[in-house]
Scaffold this active site. Structure first.
Site, PDB file in Angstrom:
ATOM      1  N   THR A   1       5.282  -1.582   7.686  1.00 56.97           N
ATOM      2  CA  THR A   1       5.433  -2.204   6.531  1.00 56.97           C
ATOM      3  C   THR A   1       6.910  -2.024   6.014  1.00 56.97           C
ATOM      4  O   THR A   1       8.001  -1.345   6.322  1.00 56.97           O
ATOM      5  CB  THR A   1       4.755  -1.740   5.556  1.00 56.97           C
ATOM      6  OG1 THR A   1       4.809  -0.300   5.554  1.00 56.97           O
ATOM      7  CG2 THR A   1       2.961  -2.008   5.863  1.00 56.97           C
TER       8      THR A   1
ATOM      9  N   ASN B   1      -2.465   7.433  16.636  1.00 63.06           N
ATOM     10  CA  ASN B   1      -1.336   7.336  15.845  1.00 63.06           C
ATOM     11  C   ASN B   1      -0.905   8.409  15.187  1.00 63.06           C
ATOM     12  O   ASN B   1      -1.659   8.902  14.441  1.00 63.06           O
ATOM     13  CB  ASN B   1      -1.610   5.897  14.852  1.00 63.06           C
ATOM     14  CG  ASN B   1      -0.251   5.758  13.842  1.00 63.06           C
ATOM     15  OD1 ASN B   1      -0.042   6.481  13.008  1.00 63.06           O
ATOM     16  ND2 ASN B   1       0.378   4.704  14.297  1.00 63.06           N
TER      17      ASN B   1
ATOM     18  N   ASN C   1       4.154   7.258  15.153  1.00 66.70           N
ATOM     19  CA  ASN C   1       4.759   6.810  13.980  1.00 66.70           C
ATOM     20  C   ASN C   1       5.878   7.431  13.258  1.00 66.70           C
ATOM     21  O   ASN C   1       5.927   8.606  12.772  1.00 66.70           O
ATOM     22  CB  ASN C   1       3.650   6.686  13.059  1.00 66.70           C
ATOM     23  CG  ASN C   1       3.670   5.897  11.650  1.00 66.70           C
ATOM     24  OD1 ASN C   1       4.942   5.332  11.598  1.00 66.70           O
ATOM     25  ND2 ASN C   1       3.018   6.084  10.568  1.00 66.70           N
TER      26      ASN C   1
ATOM     27  N   CYS D   1       6.413   5.387   8.675  1.00 63.81           N
ATOM     28  CA  CYS D   1       5.706   5.111   7.459  1.00 63.81           C
ATOM     29  C   CYS D   1       6.612   5.359   6.227  1.00 63.81           C
ATOM     30  O   CYS D   1       7.295   6.348   6.034  1.00 63.81           O
ATOM     31  CB  CYS D   1       4.917   6.431   7.479  1.00 63.81           C
ATOM     32  SG  CYS D   1       3.479   5.969   6.097  1.00 63.81           S
TER      33      CYS D   1
ATOM     34  N   GLY E   1       2.359  -7.602  12.504  1.00 65.61           N
ATOM     35  CA  GLY E   1       3.146  -8.072  11.149  1.00 65.61           C
ATOM     36  C   GLY E   1       2.363  -9.349  10.542  1.00 65.61           C
ATOM     37  O   GLY E   1       3.083 -10.211  11.083  1.00 65.61           O
ATOM     38  N   GLY E   2       1.557  -9.308   9.864  1.00 72.36           N
ATOM     39  CA  GLY E   2       1.066 -10.535   9.340  1.00 72.36           C
ATOM     40  C   GLY E   2       0.390 -11.490  10.215  1.00 72.36           C
ATOM     41  O   GLY E   2       0.155 -12.882   9.846  1.00 72.36           O
TER      42      GLY E   2
ATOM     43  N   ASN F   1       0.800  -1.089  -0.160  1.00 73.15           N
ATOM     44  CA  ASN F   1       0.056  -0.011   0.138  1.00 73.15           C
ATOM     45  C   ASN F   1       0.846   1.155   0.045  1.00 73.15           C
ATOM     46  O   ASN F   1       2.027   1.053   0.378  1.00 73.15           O
ATOM     47  CB  ASN F   1      -1.066  -0.030   1.082  1.00 73.15           C
ATOM     48  CG  ASN F   1      -0.323   0.591   2.470  1.00 73.15           C
ATOM     49  OD1 ASN F   1      -0.607   2.091   2.377  1.00 73.15           O
ATOM     50  ND2 ASN F   1       0.228   0.035   3.271  1.00 73.15           N
TER      51      ASN F   1
HETATM   52  C1  LIG Z   1      -3.554   0.218   4.070  1.00 78.43           C
HETATM   53  C2  LIG Z   1      -2.792   0.386   5.336  1.00 78.43           C
HETATM   54  C3  LIG Z   1      -2.796   1.623   5.840  1.00 78.43           C
HETATM   55  C4  LIG Z   1      -1.866   1.767   6.844  1.00 78.43           C
HETATM   56  N1  LIG Z   1      -1.561   3.177   7.525  1.00 78.43           N
HETATM   57  C5  LIG Z   1      -0.876   3.394   8.750  1.00 78.43           C
HETATM   58  C6  LIG Z   1      -0.882   4.399   9.249  1.00 78.43           C
HETATM   59  O1  LIG Z   1      -1.511   5.537   9.103  1.00 78.43           O
HETATM   60  N2  LIG Z   1       0.001   4.585  10.429  1.00 78.43           N
HETATM   61  C7  LIG Z   1       0.889   3.509  10.900  1.00 78.43           C
HETATM   62  O2  LIG Z   1       1.708   3.678  11.669  1.00 78.43           O
HETATM   63  N3  LIG Z   1       0.732   2.202  10.366  1.00 78.43           N
HETATM   64  C8  LIG Z   1      -0.095   1.974   9.004  1.00 78.43           C
HETATM   65  N4  LIG Z   1       0.018   0.685   8.529  1.00 78.43           N
HETATM   66  C9  LIG Z   1       1.011  -0.159   8.900  1.00 78.43           C
HETATM   67  C10 LIG Z   1       0.050  -1.175   9.796  1.00 78.43           C
HETATM   68  O3  LIG Z   1      -0.437  -0.626  10.963  1.00 78.43           O
HETATM   69  C11 LIG Z   1       1.121  -2.434  10.299  1.00 78.43           C
HETATM   70  O4  LIG Z   1       2.048  -1.944  11.062  1.00 78.43           O
HETATM   71  C12 LIG Z   1       1.561  -3.004   8.927  1.00 78.43           C
HETATM   72  O5  LIG Z   1       0.687  -3.385   8.017  1.00 78.43           O
HETATM   73  C13 LIG Z   1       1.888  -4.526   9.291  1.00 78.43           C
HETATM   74  O6  LIG Z   1       1.024  -5.264   9.983  1.00 78.43           O
HETATM   75  P1  LIG Z   1      -0.158  -6.512   9.274  1.00 78.43           P
HETATM   76  O7  LIG Z   1       0.879  -6.890   8.301  1.00 78.43           O
HETATM   77  O8  LIG Z   1      -0.830  -7.021  10.284  1.00 78.43           O
HETATM   78  O9  LIG Z   1      -0.716  -5.341   8.183  1.00 78.43           O
HETATM   79  C14 LIG Z   1      -0.835   0.621   7.464  1.00 78.43           C
HETATM   80  C15 LIG Z   1      -1.124  -0.445   6.731  1.00 78.43           C
HETATM   81  C16 LIG Z   1      -1.738  -0.704   5.765  1.00 78.43           C
HETATM   82  C17 LIG Z   1      -2.000  -2.091   4.995  1.00 78.43           C
END
Ligand SMILES: Cc1cc2nc3c(=O)[nH]c(=O)nc-3n(C[C@H](O)[C@H](O)[C@H](O)COP(=O)(O)O)c2cc1C
Length: 310
Positions: free
Chosen positions: A195, A101, A129, A132, A245-246, A69
């Site tokens: 990510t 956040n 955060n 990003c 993370g996943g 993303n």
């Molecule tokens: C569509 C999307 C938007 C995200 N927006 C943010 C955000 O605004 N702030 C943040 O700290 N992390 C953001 N993240 C990261 C997630 O909070 C998380 O740290 C990351 O996706 C890993 O976890 P997951 O694999 O379970 O998704 C975003 C992730 C996705 C997929």
């Protein structure tokens, strides 16, 4: 008392399952699927000082085991979230602790935001955060530079009395070293991981799929990396960890707890199965009952048993 009841930085939570920022909107969007009050806490969409429209072009694409993303922190800005969004969440009857956040492009922006967030009574925890990968200014730059990570943590620390959790990027050589620096700078907790930087190319057009070319990889593909980082950070710091993370199943959540996470945060998994957080809460309850665990906190860091913390 429920075996899942969790104390996190002075905040009492029904269970250790929270939602990851950006994957659960502002807490009300999934109400048709389940009651958000079933969660231990709600991670709100990343918010910046001013409203942002996010990045141009294609912002999301699927990968074989997750997604990329480049949303680029689209959000209505901190004043709107303070005056409209959070009151709306509470007016809807949602009482779960809110994890705010916050993101910024400059140190001053982070400081300015922290002052405002500190005045929002309904915010239980501030998640800073600095990780990003989808925004050009600031974003990952703060989290990838040890000095900048320490400076921004210390500056925000001075502005807020709320529990401060710093969210780190996996896109560095040694996340544990940065975790240690932000702990010394006043962080109360660490969130890992944001990510992983990735990309996709369309073989028909021969062009990058995402408008921003690079995007953040999340979902099952990143789980082994995230788990390794939680394990390393647990060894390096003495403050609690929000692991993510996943995570896509109860077993995944247990792995993160055994690696050292006090809270487990569900992100991309919600897009595939909106009921996932509730299924994991039920799964953890069953695991504790089946294994005679009085409180889930007994399991935090279980994979380190016998190892000496360094
Ligand atoms: C569509 C999307 C938007 C995200 N927006 C943010 C955000 O605004 N702030 C943040 O700290 N992390 C953001 N993240 C990261 C997630 O909070 C998380 O740290 C990351 O996706 C890993 O976890 P997951 O694999 O379970 O998704 C975003 C992730 C996705 C997929």
């Amino acid at each position: 008392m429920s075996a899942l009841r969790t104390e996190f930085l002075g905040v009492t939570m029904k269970n250790p399952v929270v939602t990851s920022s950006g994957c659960f909107g502002f807490g009300l969007e999934y109400r048709d699927y389940f009651d958000p009050d079933l969660l231990g806490g709600i991670g709100l969409k990343g918010t910046t000082l001013s409203a942002r429209t996010g990045n141009m072009g294609t912002r999301v694409t699927e990968t074989p085991a997750g997604m990329l993303n480049t949303v680029g922190l689209e959000n209505p800005g901190v004043h709107y979230v303070k005056d409209a969004t959070i009151p709306e969440i509470r007016a809807a009857g949602v009482k779960a602790p809110l994890i705010f956040n916050m993101s910024g492009s400059t140190l001053d922006e982070y400081v300015e935001m922290a002052k405002i967030v500190d005045t929002i009574a309904d915010v239980a925890i501030v998640e800073l955060n600095i990780s990003c990968p989808n925004v050009k200014d600031g974003g990952m730059a703060f989290g990838a530079n040890p000095c900048a990570a320490g400076d921004v943590t210390a500056a925000v620390r001075r502005q807020t009395k709320k529990p401060l959790v710093v969210k780190l990027t996996p896109n560095v050589t040694d996340v544990a070293a940065i975790a240690k620096i932000v702990e010394e700078a006043g962080a109360d907790g660490i969130s890992v991981i944001n990510t992983l930087l990735g990309m996709a190319i369309d073989v028909r057009t021969r062009k990058p799929v995402l408008g921003n070319i690079f995007g953040g990889l999340s979902g099952p593909a990143v789980k082994p990396v995230a788990l390794r980082i939680v394990y390393q950070v647990y060894k390096a710091v003495g403050i609690p960890i929000v692991g993510m993370g996943g995570i896509s199943s109860t077993e995944d959540a247990l792995e993160f707890i055994f690696a050292g996470a006090t809270l487990v945060s569900i992100g991309t998994g919600i897009f595939k199965n909106p009921l996932l957080p509730v299924e994991i809460i039920e799964g953890l309850e069953k695991y504790c009952a089946d294994n005679g665990i009085a409180n889930i906190s007994e399991l935090v860091g279980a994979a380190h048993k016998g190892e000496v913390k360094v």
